[in-house]
Design an enzyme around this catalytic site. Structure first.
Site, PDB file in Angstrom:
ATOM      1  CG  ASP A  17      -2.136   0.424   0.920  1.00  0.00           C
ATOM      2  OD1 ASP A  17      -2.404   1.703   0.126  1.00  0.00           O
ATOM      3  OD2 ASP A  17      -3.276   0.273   1.641  1.00  0.00           O
ATOM      4  CG  ASP A  40      -9.560   2.367  -0.642  1.00  0.00           C
ATOM      5  OD1 ASP A  40      -8.991   1.159  -0.849  1.00  0.00           O
ATOM      6  OD2 ASP A  40      -9.035   3.204   0.077  1.00  0.00           O
TER       7      ASP A  40
END
Ligand code: GLA
Length: 740
Positions: free
Chosen positions: A471, A541
């Protein structure tokens, strides 16, 4: 005579010069030709980029009405009013650069069968060399171009622009399709006619480069983009950092739009010392006479074969813990999730954020812990080994989340090495997520070692770790490197990504097999520049199925389904708070790399059973989805209330068709969707997958010719045949087609 990828030398008689040795360089793919003129002592010129040329087209001394523009225009050799792809300040302050061809174009064949054509140019008065490269692969429609600029002198020179490539596009009715968005709304599709002026698409995030804009564009040369017809150029700058694409429509005497693509030069003059080279990232190009669909399939195929990590392998079906438990990681929860995903037929469990940091720096929220990649034994008394063992017990694989380029100021690493963060001198630190997150200085080799070691330690200690979710959640917050000297601060954006590339190369050299997902606050790293090291990306997301239809549609123009992570999540959706049917959520997720992103223990038995069935169905069609050819049939952006697409096996023996209703109004008439990509002469048997109707569709189990399906499509009921209380607004259908 086969003229593909072959240099054609001709002797030209010119009026004032008795004989000029002119060399035409032909670089070709099955669907395109690039013809260059490389005359010794003159700038490299582009004569043609477009449909394949025949031998006689190439041999004719001049292409009638050809572009004949500099292939890599340098500032200074053209009048300053014109756009340019490269500019530099010479060691004596001279702002001009002239680039003339020297020597003969060379061809090199690389290990994977790719052929690289190189043309070298030099400044006749100054020690600057630019090598222009073109790469093609047998059977692939993609052509790449990039450059290497070398300082052959003893004193430094400074590059102030350094595009990867330039393409003149003949004016007419040219339309541009580009992709824009934001966090949780990535990869929306925009289309516009090119009008006078300059269209700039750029990214200034510093770390992640595909939230707000993408470095991929399509030019449709004959009006608005069409899936099945028309001349289309697809272009993708393959880079991990800041970029700038410029499309110019100047109202001067030239009949061409200019397309320039490269690393963003803003705030980034780059100094090359004696003997140093600046290599630009590749710009990948596809030309097709058969519309956007053909361009997409060409990128997907090339990407799977040559660019994406493990591009020809099938991906496991996984459960990711993020939306299920967020940072509330603990052993019983992890064990429960592993058991549940295993019982639903899943193959991999990924433990997301929240497992690391100790004492005051334990990762209980997003303000602490990044940088301290040791397991939090309060949450996980048996450590990673305990989890790996648990996964083994459940006969699934184990994966783990990391964010190694980042640091919280609340971490041991920051206490010990505050000099590792990016920050400007004499300024207050700018911090992001959690109020304490900063970016590590990837330009610093010591930081590169630290980042490599995060992965190295995990994979050495726990070789069973099969998957890493990598990430990156904040941008460069402030322009400043504590490592780079004062006169090299402008190298920051470029050197950060050079450092990143070095780390990823080291990781892939030592760990070629591990699966790695590129996540960056969702879809912040969806770019071909990342994919040689990464197997897939986290598309967004936002897991809301309805919004995903639009985002995944946009993503599909350049990126294949095998790389597009797409998860079933709960309702109300954690982002949009929208309630969509589980069937829609599963059907949409099945258009990409299927996963789940929820806490299975909160599902009821019916939901679990449905997901188990969906996982089983996906396994049956996984090779077609992940390795097949995509045909976009009906765009959600067309505003007709539906979206439809299908994947077809390369040998056309099988296909999966998807249909999504996006408008819940009563009595709306939706268009009937014609299929595509099938073999017209074969007969296909239709089976509905993920069926919830009480009775099968009328054509269930029936057989139709490919021709019929492509000419007419099938009539799809837009309501389910279910008990009234089970009826939902957003109907969706997945049909499997198997050739007899
Ligand atoms: C980012 C990712 C999410 C999740 C969180 C964890 O936002 O995109 O999927 O991993 O970080 O903090």
């Amino acid at each position: 005579m086969n003229l593909n990828k072959q240099t054609v030398a001709v002797i030209l008689a010119a009026a004032s010069i008795p004989f000029v040795y002119a060399e035409k360089v032909h670089v070709s793919t099955p669907t395109s030709s690039l013809l260059l003129e490389a005359n010794e002592g003159a700038p490299l010129c582009i004569l043609h980029y477009g449909a394949p040329l025949t031998a006689s087209d190439i041999e004719s001394p001049q292409l009638a009405g050809s572009a004949a523009q500099q292939a890599y225009p340098a500032y200074g050799s053209l009048r300053p009013e014109y756009e340019h792809a490269i500019s530099c300040v010479q060691s004596d302050g001279n702002m001009t650069l002239y680039l003339n061809v020297v020597g003969t174009p060379a061809k090199v064949t690389e290990a994977d069968g790719a052929e690289v054509t190189t043309i070298t140019m030099r400044d006749p008065q100054y020690p600057v060399e630019v090598i222009v490269n073109y790469r093609t692969w047998p059977g692939e429609n993609v052509m790449e171009t990039w450059t290497e600029t070398v300082n052959l002198g003893k004193k430094p020179i400074t590059l102030t622009r350094y595009d990867s490539g330039y393409l003149p596009i003949r004016r007419g009715d040219v339309w541009l399709t580009n992709f824009y968005g934001s966090w949780s709304n990535e990869t929306r599709v925009n289309q516009e006619e090119l009008k006078p002026g300059v269209k700039v698409i750029h990214n200034h995030d510093g770390v992640r480069n595909s939230h707000t804009a993408h470095s991929e564009v399509l030019f449709s040369l004959d009006g608005p983009l069409d899936e099945r017809s028309g001349r289309v150029i697809g272009a993708a700058l393959e880079y991990t950092g800041n970029y700038e694409l410029r499309v110019t429509t100047h109202t001067d005497e030239y009949a061409y739009h200019g397309f320039y693509a490269g690393i963003d030069p803003e705030h980034s003059p780059y100094t090359l010392g004696a003997g140093e080279t600046f290599v630009t990232p590749p710009l990948a190009l596809v030309y097709s006479d058969n519309g956007a669909g053909d361009v997409s399939r060409s990128f997907h195929r090339w990407g799977r074969n040559h660019r994406l990590a493990h591009g020809n392998d099938l991906r496991p079906i996984l459960l990711n813990s993020w939306e299920g438990v967020y940072m509330d990681i603990n052993e019983p929860a992890m064990a429960g999730m592993m058991k549940d995903i295993a019982s639903m037929g899943g193959e991999l469990f990924v433990m997301d954020d929240g497992w690391f940091g100790e004492g005051d720096y334990a990762r209980v929220n997003d303000s602490r812990g990044l940088g301290d990649w040791t397991v939090d034994t309060n949450k996980l008394p048996h450590g990673i080994q305990g989890l790996v063992d648990e996964a083994k017990k459940n006969n699934i694989k184990f994966g783990i989340w990391i964010e190694p380029e980042m640091i919280n100021t609340q971490s041991r690493l920051f206490d010990e090495h505050p000099e590792y963060v990016l920050q400007a001198r004499n300024r207050q630190q700018e911090k992001g997520r959690g109020g304490t997150q900063m970016v590590l200085d990837m330009a610093n080799p010591k930081v590169q070692d630290i980042v490599f070691t995060v992965v190295d330690t995990l994979l050495t200690k726990y070789p069973e770790i099969a998957y890493i979710k990598w990430d990156a959640n904040v941008p460069v917050m402030q322009h400043g490197s504590q490592y780079l000297p004062a006169d090299r601060q402008s190298h920051l954006y470029v050197d950060f990504h050079k450092g990143f590339a070095k780390v990823m190369d080291r990781i892939r050299e030592k760990y070629p097999d591990v699966l790695i997902q590129a996540c960056a606050s969702g879809g912040g790293r969806v770019n071909w520049g990342y994919l040689p090291w990464f197997d897939e990306f986290w598309t967004s997301d936002d897991t809301d199925a309805q919004q995903r239809v639009y985002m995944q549609w946009g993503t599909s123009y350049f990126f294949p389904a095998v790389a597009m992570a797409s998860h079933i999540s709960v309702v109300p959706n954690h982002g949009t708070r929208r309630v969509t049917p589980l069937k829609l959520r599963a059907d949409v997720a099945m258009t990409g790399r299927l996963g789940l992103e929820l806490q299975p223990k909160d599902m009821n038995d019916d939901e679990k059973a449905f997901c188990r069935q969906a996982v089983e169905n996906y396994k049956a069609v996984r090779p077609v989805v992940q390795q097949g050819d995509l045909y976009r049939l009906y765009s959600p952006y067309d505003g007709k209330g539906i979206s439809s697409l299908m994947y077809v096996a390369p040998d056309k023996s099988e296909a999966v068709f998807y249909w999504f209703k996006l408008d819940g109004d009563m009595m709306t008439r939706f268009p009937r969707v014609r299929m595509d990509g099938l073999d017209p002469d074969r007969m296909y048997t239709v089976t509905e997958l993920n069926r919830i109707d009480n009775t099968p569709l009328r054509f269930e189990g029936q057989t139709f010719s490919g021709k019929y399906l492509m000419d007419n499509g099938l009539e799809l009921p837009d309501r389910y045949n279910v008990d009234w209380d089970k009826q939902t607004d957003l109907t969706s259908r997945v049909l499997r087609l198997q050739a007899k």
